[in-house]
Motif scaffolding. Structure first.
Motif, PDB file in Angstrom:
ATOM      1  N   ASP A 186     -11.098   4.469  -6.630  1.00 45.11           N
ATOM      2  CA  ASP A 186     -10.676   5.722  -7.094  1.00 45.11           C
ATOM      3  C   ASP A 186      -9.423   5.969  -5.802  1.00 45.11           C
ATOM      4  O   ASP A 186      -9.575   5.841  -4.758  1.00 45.11           O
ATOM      5  CB  ASP A 186     -11.862   6.743  -6.829  1.00 45.11           C
ATOM      6  CG  ASP A 186     -11.413   8.166  -7.370  1.00 45.11           C
ATOM      7  OD1 ASP A 186     -10.104   8.377  -7.440  1.00 45.11           O
ATOM      8  OD2 ASP A 186     -12.543   8.946  -7.752  1.00 45.11           O
ATOM      9  N   PRO A 187      -8.206   6.322  -6.726  1.00 44.18           N
ATOM     10  CA  PRO A 187      -7.069   6.452  -5.746  1.00 44.18           C
ATOM     11  C   PRO A 187      -7.098   7.640  -5.210  1.00 44.18           C
ATOM     12  O   PRO A 187      -6.399   8.113  -4.087  1.00 44.18           O
ATOM     13  CB  PRO A 187      -6.124   6.214  -6.927  1.00 44.18           C
ATOM     14  CG  PRO A 187      -6.924   6.809  -8.044  1.00 44.18           C
ATOM     15  CD  PRO A 187      -8.051   6.234  -8.216  1.00 44.18           C
ATOM     16  N   ASN A 204      -0.916   2.439 -10.175  1.00 46.66           N
ATOM     17  CA  ASN A 204      -2.193   1.410 -10.166  1.00 46.66           C
ATOM     18  C   ASN A 204      -2.275   0.689 -11.341  1.00 46.66           C
ATOM     19  O   ASN A 204      -2.562  -0.577 -11.219  1.00 46.66           O
ATOM     20  CB  ASN A 204      -3.429   2.191  -9.744  1.00 46.66           C
ATOM     21  CG  ASN A 204      -3.375   2.590  -8.295  1.00 46.66           C
ATOM     22  OD1 ASN A 204      -2.931   1.878  -7.471  1.00 46.66           O
ATOM     23  ND2 ASN A 204      -3.867   3.617  -7.990  1.00 46.66           N
ATOM     24  N   ARG A 250       0.836  -1.264  -0.081  1.00 43.73           N
ATOM     25  CA  ARG A 250      -0.045  -0.017   0.106  1.00 43.73           C
ATOM     26  C   ARG A 250       1.027   1.183  -0.214  1.00 43.73           C
ATOM     27  O   ARG A 250       1.794   1.373   0.798  1.00 43.73           O
ATOM     28  CB  ARG A 250      -0.878   0.269   1.114  1.00 43.73           C
ATOM     29  CG  ARG A 250      -1.929  -1.119   1.328  1.00 43.73           C
ATOM     30  CD  ARG A 250      -2.871  -1.153   0.051  1.00 43.73           C
ATOM     31  NE  ARG A 250      -3.894  -2.289   0.233  1.00 43.73           N
ATOM     32  CZ  ARG A 250      -3.931  -3.362  -0.231  1.00 43.73           C
ATOM     33  NH1 ARG A 250      -2.778  -3.412  -1.079  1.00 43.73           N
ATOM     34  NH2 ARG A 250      -4.533  -4.138  -0.449  1.00 43.73           N
ATOM     35  N   VAL A 266       0.777   5.572  -0.087  1.00 45.26           N
ATOM     36  CA  VAL A 266      -0.006   6.644   0.236  1.00 45.26           C
ATOM     37  C   VAL A 266       0.651   7.822  -0.348  1.00 45.26           C
ATOM     38  O   VAL A 266       1.708   8.127   0.245  1.00 45.26           O
ATOM     39  CB  VAL A 266      -0.638   6.589   1.400  1.00 45.26           C
ATOM     40  CG1 VAL A 266      -1.540   7.959   1.592  1.00 45.26           C
ATOM     41  CG2 VAL A 266      -1.328   5.314   2.008  1.00 45.26           C
ATOM     42  N   SER A 272     -10.025  -1.525   3.267  1.00 45.19           N
ATOM     43  CA  SER A 272     -10.196  -0.663   1.953  1.00 45.19           C
ATOM     44  C   SER A 272     -10.276  -1.428   0.852  1.00 45.19           C
ATOM     45  O   SER A 272     -10.162  -0.690  -0.307  1.00 45.19           O
ATOM     46  CB  SER A 272      -8.868   0.249   1.798  1.00 45.19           C
ATOM     47  OG  SER A 272      -7.704  -0.839   1.750  1.00 45.19           O
ATOM     48  N   LEU A 310     -12.103   0.131  -2.254  1.00 46.22           N
ATOM     49  CA  LEU A 310     -11.658   1.587  -2.578  1.00 46.22           C
ATOM     50  C   LEU A 310     -11.365   1.090  -4.323  1.00 46.22           C
ATOM     51  O   LEU A 310     -10.190   0.136  -4.411  1.00 46.22           O
ATOM     52  CB  LEU A 310     -10.792   1.996  -1.911  1.00 46.22           C
ATOM     53  CG  LEU A 310     -11.122   2.468  -0.547  1.00 46.22           C
ATOM     54  CD1 LEU A 310     -10.213   3.111   0.240  1.00 46.22           C
ATOM     55  CD2 LEU A 310     -12.526   3.488  -0.581  1.00 46.22           C
ATOM     56  N   ILE A 364      -8.649  10.447  -2.566  1.00 42.81           N
ATOM     57  CA  ILE A 364      -9.530  10.495  -1.603  1.00 42.81           C
ATOM     58  C   ILE A 364      -9.379  11.970  -0.990  1.00 42.81           C
ATOM     59  O   ILE A 364      -8.473  12.109  -0.637  1.00 42.81           O
ATOM     60  CB  ILE A 364      -9.248   9.509  -0.282  1.00 42.81           C
ATOM     61  CG1 ILE A 364      -9.171   8.186  -0.866  1.00 42.81           C
ATOM     62  CG2 ILE A 364     -10.161   9.700   0.811  1.00 42.81           C
ATOM     63  CD1 ILE A 364      -8.723   7.095  -0.237  1.00 42.81           C
ATOM     64  N   THR A 399      -7.386   3.822   4.790  1.00 39.00           N
ATOM     65  CA  THR A 399      -6.973   3.735   3.402  1.00 39.00           C
ATOM     66  C   THR A 399      -6.145   2.419   3.273  1.00 39.00           C
ATOM     67  O   THR A 399      -6.298   1.490   2.118  1.00 39.00           O
ATOM     68  CB  THR A 399      -6.155   4.724   2.980  1.00 39.00           C
ATOM     69  OG1 THR A 399      -7.315   5.815   2.956  1.00 39.00           O
ATOM     70  CG2 THR A 399      -5.997   4.683   1.275  1.00 39.00           C
ATOM     71  N   SER A 452      -2.784   5.139  -3.209  1.00 38.48           N
ATOM     72  CA  SER A 452      -4.047   6.322  -3.043  1.00 38.48           C
ATOM     73  C   SER A 452      -3.350   7.516  -2.997  1.00 38.48           C
ATOM     74  O   SER A 452      -2.018   7.717  -2.455  1.00 38.48           O
ATOM     75  CB  SER A 452      -4.668   5.885  -1.902  1.00 38.48           C
ATOM     76  OG  SER A 452      -5.157   4.647  -1.883  1.00 38.48           O
TER      77      SER A 452
END
Length: 236
Positions: A227-228, A169, A133, A135, A222, A225, A230, A217, A180
């Motif tokens: 849509d990257p 992605n 993951r 971010v 998560s 989810l 937020i 997230t 994300s």
């Protein structure tokens, strides 16, 4: 199994909130700190107190070779990086006509390349593990150009972050590596309050609120989810 999180800019207001959040969740946490950064010794000491799972490393994230070498060493030392949160960034005022190439380059260097340099070795390791993951921290002006014309270089650099997530992605989703972009409005920090003394702070979002969204997230909750991007705008 204990998970490992790498958080860049862990000494900043948002970074500290993210570090505390991940420690509460039981992560082993590694934070990056600039080599020349004058640390708030009290805040770092408070974070480290009682937390053997917290580790710090000094590195110049604008230096590609140095950053990738340090990150590869961290992966070798700790075995993996499950989550990476990139909190390093900066802000600069200036319209398009007021922004020369140096101003734009400095914003792209600070807001995009610091993420890019860390992401390359981290993303490669996550692909191999078939889990990860990432971010990134975006900005409202990058999504709403009319609100960002006062900070052209900053808005442009943050727009690269959104496209960066899309491209990661496109390659990583099949390997369960999800990127994300968390987009705060205005963070309620002492620095922002000082620069905007007449603002309505109740409409801003706190670093702790953003950190909580980041934690959700990257959690197992998560999975739905898609849509990257937020948005964490609070009342603004």
């Amino acid at each position: 199994m204990e998970r490992t999180a790498l958080i860049t800019g862990g000494a900043g207001f948002l970074g500290q909130a993210v570090v505390r959040s991940f420690l509460r969740l039981g992560y082993r946490v590694i934070i990056t700190i600039r080599k020349d950064e004058q640390l708030n010794v009290k805040s770092i000491a408070e974070l480290k107190e009682g937390h053997l799972r917290l580790h710090t490393v000094r590195v110049d994230l604008t230096n590609e070779n140095e950053t990738q070498s340090v990150v590869k060493d961290l992966i070798q030392k700790f075995g993996k990086i499950d989550t990476a949160v990139f909190c390093v960034g900066g802000f600069q005022l200036g319209t398009f006509l007021e922004s020369d190439i140096n101003a734009i380059e400095s914003m792209i260097q600070l807001n995009f390349f610091t993420a890019y340099n860390v992401a390359r070795p981290v993303f490669n390791e996550m692909l191999g593990a078939e889990f990860g993951r990432i971010v990134l921290i975006g900005a409202k002006p990058a999504l709403e150009p009319k609100s960002g014309n006062f900070a052209f270089g900053y808005s442009l650099s943050k727009s690269l972050i959104v496209k960066f997530a899309d491209l990661l992605n496109a390659e990583g989703e099949s390997k369960n590596v999800i990127t994300s972009v968390i987009v705060p409005s205005i963070l309620d920090t002492p620095v922002n309050r000082e620069s905007m003394p007449d603002a309505d702070y109740s409409k801003w979002v706190t670093p702790e609120e953003v950190a909580e969204v980041i934690a959700i997230t990257v959690s197992d909750k998560s999975f739905a989810l898609r849509d990257p991007v937020i948005k964490v705008y609070g009342k603004s």
